[in-house]
Design an enzyme around this catalytic site. Structure first.
Site, mmCIF file in Angstrom:
data_model
loop_
_atom_site.group_PDB
_atom_site.id
_atom_site.type_symbol
_atom_site.label_atom_id
_atom_site.label_comp_id
_atom_site.label_asym_id
_atom_site.label_seq_id
_atom_site.Cartn_x
_atom_site.Cartn_y
_atom_site.Cartn_z
ATOM 1 N N GLN A 62 52.808 48.224 49.288
ATOM 2 C CA GLN A 62 52.611 49.033 48.083
ATOM 3 C C GLN A 62 51.326 49.846 48.144
ATOM 4 O OE1 GLN A 62 51.205 47.774 44.052
ATOM 5 N NE2 GLN A 62 53.327 48.122 43.441
ATOM 6 N N HIS A 113 58.870 46.707 35.189
ATOM 7 C CA HIS A 113 58.020 45.726 34.506
ATOM 8 C C HIS A 113 58.155 46.015 33.011
ATOM 9 C CE1 HIS A 113 53.833 43.619 34.227
ATOM 10 N NE2 HIS A 113 54.670 43.227 33.284
ATOM 11 N N MET A 132 50.161 41.837 44.147
ATOM 12 C CA MET A 132 49.073 41.340 43.291
ATOM 13 C C MET A 132 47.741 41.555 43.991
ATOM 14 S SD MET A 132 50.880 37.844 41.897
ATOM 15 C CE MET A 132 51.567 37.380 43.499
ATOM 16 N N GLY A 150 58.626 40.191 34.573
ATOM 17 C CA GLY A 150 58.101 39.793 33.274
ATOM 18 C C GLY A 150 58.831 38.606 32.675
ATOM 19 N N ASN A 151 58.058 37.669 32.097
ATOM 20 C CA ASN A 151 58.571 36.491 31.377
ATOM 21 C C ASN A 151 59.123 35.404 32.296
ATOM 22 O OD1 ASN A 151 58.022 38.148 29.208
ATOM 23 N ND2 ASN A 151 60.128 38.284 28.480
ATOM 24 N N ALA A 199 54.852 37.417 39.085
ATOM 25 C CA ALA A 199 53.460 37.646 39.470
ATOM 26 C C ALA A 199 52.668 36.374 39.179
ATOM 27 C CB ALA A 199 52.901 38.850 38.709
ATOM 28 N N GLU A 200 52.016 36.323 38.034
ATOM 29 C CA GLU A 200 51.119 35.213 37.782
ATOM 30 C C GLU A 200 51.841 33.883 37.644
ATOM 31 O OE1 GLU A 200 46.858 34.659 35.603
ATOM 32 O OE2 GLU A 200 47.771 36.572 36.104
ATOM 33 N N CYS A 237 50.103 49.909 37.259
ATOM 34 C CA CYS A 237 48.807 49.267 37.010
ATOM 35 C C CYS A 237 48.203 49.778 35.707
ATOM 36 C CB CYS A 237 47.850 49.535 38.165
ATOM 37 S SG CYS A 237 46.244 48.716 37.945
#
Length: 424
Positions: A94, A190, A32, A224-225, A247-248, A123
Site C-alpha cells: 500500500q 472502511h 497498519m 470495521g467492527n 485492523a486493531e 487515512c
C-alpha cells in the site's frame, strides 16, 4: 503516462485476479502503520490470515532514486524475504500519494515483489491532512482517478483501493463506482467517516458497505467492527462482501481468524484466544529468525497490544517493557515475556483448579456489552463508553438485526463498538 506498452503479459483483473492469484481470500490483515510488517504478517498467516497488506508507504518519500534508507525501512527486498513466495504471499503493498508520477515510480519499484498495489484513500490522521493524502483526497475525484488509472495502465500487477465512506450512501456508492471505473480491481470499504477516529471512532456502517458491494462488479472487502471470530461470518452474511479485513482487532488477538481449539471448548467463543504470552513469544521468535530487520517500535507496539489484558495488572513488567531502548533488544523482550508467561500460568492454574471453565470466567463490560475474557488470554481491546446514555447512543447496529440476533451481536461486539482505527 504510459511507460510499458509492449510485450507485457496480460494481467488478471477483478474476480479472475481475486480467485486465481490471491486464492479467494476472506480473512485479511489490514495495512497498519508500523504494525503490519513482515514478522507480523508471518504470524498472522499461521493463525488463518489469507491475505496481508504492508504498512502504508509514502510514495513521495519512496520514489526518489536516493531514498535508499526509506526504501529499506519501508519494504526491504534486499534480504529476499519481503514479498517472497516462501515467506510473504499473497501480499498487497500500500502507498499513499497525491502525485501520479511519484506513485507510479514507487509502484514500479515493488511490482515484482507483490500481487497488487493498493492506494490509501482512507487515512484520517492529522499527518495525512498535512501531507494531503488518504481520506483528505476524498473530494478530489479527478486526482484520485488519475492516481488509480496511471497504475492500472502501467503496472504488471493490478491496482486496488481502500477508502472511507461519505455520510450518504448515494455518494459513497458513486465514489466507489468512480474508483472502479478508474481501474481499481478490488475495493476495500472502511465503513467509517473521515471524522471517525480516536475517541470518536464509533461503529463502522455496514449498510454503506453492503450498498457498495451491490453496486460494483469487482470484489469488495469490508473493514470495521471485527473484534471476535464470529463477527467475520456475521459481516460476510450481512454485507455480502468477498472478504473481511481487520485492523486493531487482529493486533490485540493475532489468532482472530483462527477457529477455537478443541482443547479449550467454549459455548460462546467460536474463535481462538490463545494465552497472549505464548503469542508474544512466537512473534519474537519470528523476529529473531528473519534477516529483514524489524523496527524496535513495531516490536514494542505489538507486545503492548498482545499482552494488554495483563499489563494493567503486572505494572512492573509494563514499566520494564516501556524502558527498553535501542536496537538488538529482542532478548530483553523475550526475558520479560517469559516472566509474563510464568505469572499467567500461575494465575490460570489458581483460578481453574476448582474446575471452572473459560465460560464461567467470562464477564460482560457493562457499558458496551462486550465480553471480557480471563486476563491471561488474548482478546480485543475496546474503550469503555463514558456513560449508559452514550452506550445507548452508540449501541445501535448500522444494519437492522432480528430480535434473536441482538444478544449474539452484543456478545460479539458488533452492536457496541467497532475495532479501533489503526487501519488506514
Amino acid at each position: 503516462m504510459a511507460v510499458q506498452t509492449t510485450d507485457r503479459p496480460r494481467k488478471l483483473a477483478g474476480y479472475d485476479f481475486y480467485h486465481q492469484i490471491l486464492g479467494s481470500p476472506k480473512l485479511i490483515v489490514a495495512p497498519m502503520v508500523d504494525q503490519s510488517e513482515l514478522a507480523w504478517r508471518i504470524l498472522s498467516r499461521r493463525y488463518g490470515a489469507q491475505l496481508c497488506y504492508t504498512p502504508m508507504i509514502n510514495a513521495k518519500m519512496f520514489s526518489p532514486p536516493s531514498a535508499h534508507a526509506y526504501r529499506a525501512q519501508s519494504f526491504n527486498t534486499s534480504c529476499l524475504e519481503e514479498g517472497s513466495s516462501a515467506h510473504d504471499r499473497p501480499l498487497i503493498v500500500q502507498f499513499c500519494a497525491n502525485n501520479p508520477s511519484q506513485l507510479l515510480t514507487s509502484a514500479l519499484a515493488v511490482q515484482d515483489h507483490c500481487d497488487a498495489v493498493d492506494i490509501n484513500l482512507g487515512c484520517p490522521q492529522d499527518i495525512a491532512k498535512k501531507g494531503h493524502y488518504g481520506s483528505f483526497l476524498m473530494d478530489e475525484w479527478d486526482l484520485i482517478h488519475d492516481l488509480i488509472n496511471v497504475l492500472h495502465e502501467n503496472l504488471s500487477v493490478p491496482v486496488t483501493a481502500k477508502f472511507r465512506i461519505f455520510p450518504s450512501v448515494e455518494k459513497t456508492v458513486a465514489y466507489a463506482k468512480m474508483l472502479e471505473s478508474a481501474g481499481a480491481q478490488i475495493l476495500t470499504c472502511h465503513g467509517r467517516l473521515r471524522t471517525q477516529r480516536g475517541q470518536n471512532t464509533g461503529l463502522a456502517d455496514w449498510a454503506h458497505i453492503k450498498a457498495v458491494k451491490e453496486a460494483v462488479r469487482v470484489p469488495v472487502f469490508a473493514n470495521g467492527n471485527i473484534l471476535f471470530h464470529e463477527d467475520v461470518e456475521k459481516c460476510l452474511k450481512e454485507t455480502g462482501v468477498d472478504g473481511v479485513m481487520s485492523a486493531e482487532g487482529q493486533l490485540y488477538n493475532p489468532a482472530l481468524f483462527a477457529p477455537a481449539s478443541p482443547e479449550n471448548p467454549s459455548s460462546t467463543l467460536t474463535g481462538a484466544h490463545p494465552p497472549h504470552a505464548d503469542l508474544a513469544l512466537e512473534y519474537l521468535a519470528i523476529v529473531k529468525s528473519l534477516k529483514t530487520p524489524t523496527s524496535t517500535s513495531a516490536v514494542k507496539g505489538h507486545l503492548f497490544k498482545i499482552m494488554h489484558p495483563a499489563l494493567s495488572r503486572e505494572t512492573d513488567l509494563r514499566e520494564r517493557l516501556g524502558r527498553i531502548r535501542g536496537s538488538n533488544v529482542v532478548e530483553e523482550y523475550i526475558e520479560i515475556v517469559k516472566e509474563m508467561k510464568e505469572r499467567m500460568e500461575r494465575d490460570a492454574a489458581e483460578v481453574m483448579k476448582g474446575g471452572q471453565t473459560i465460560d464461567d470466567l467470562i464477564t460482560i463490560e457493562p457499558t458496551t456489552g462486550l465480553r471480557v475474557l480471563p486476563h491471561w488470554l488474548s482478546q480485543p481491546y475496546f474503550r469503555p463508553l463514558k456513560s449508559p446514555t452514550e452506550a445507548s447512543k452508540r449501541a445501535s447496529s448500522p444494519i437492522p438485526t432480528a430480535h434473536e440476533d441482538v444478544k449474539r451481536a452484543r456478545l460479539s461486539g458488533q452492536s457496541a463498538v467497532g475495532d479501533i482505527d489503526t487501519s488506514l
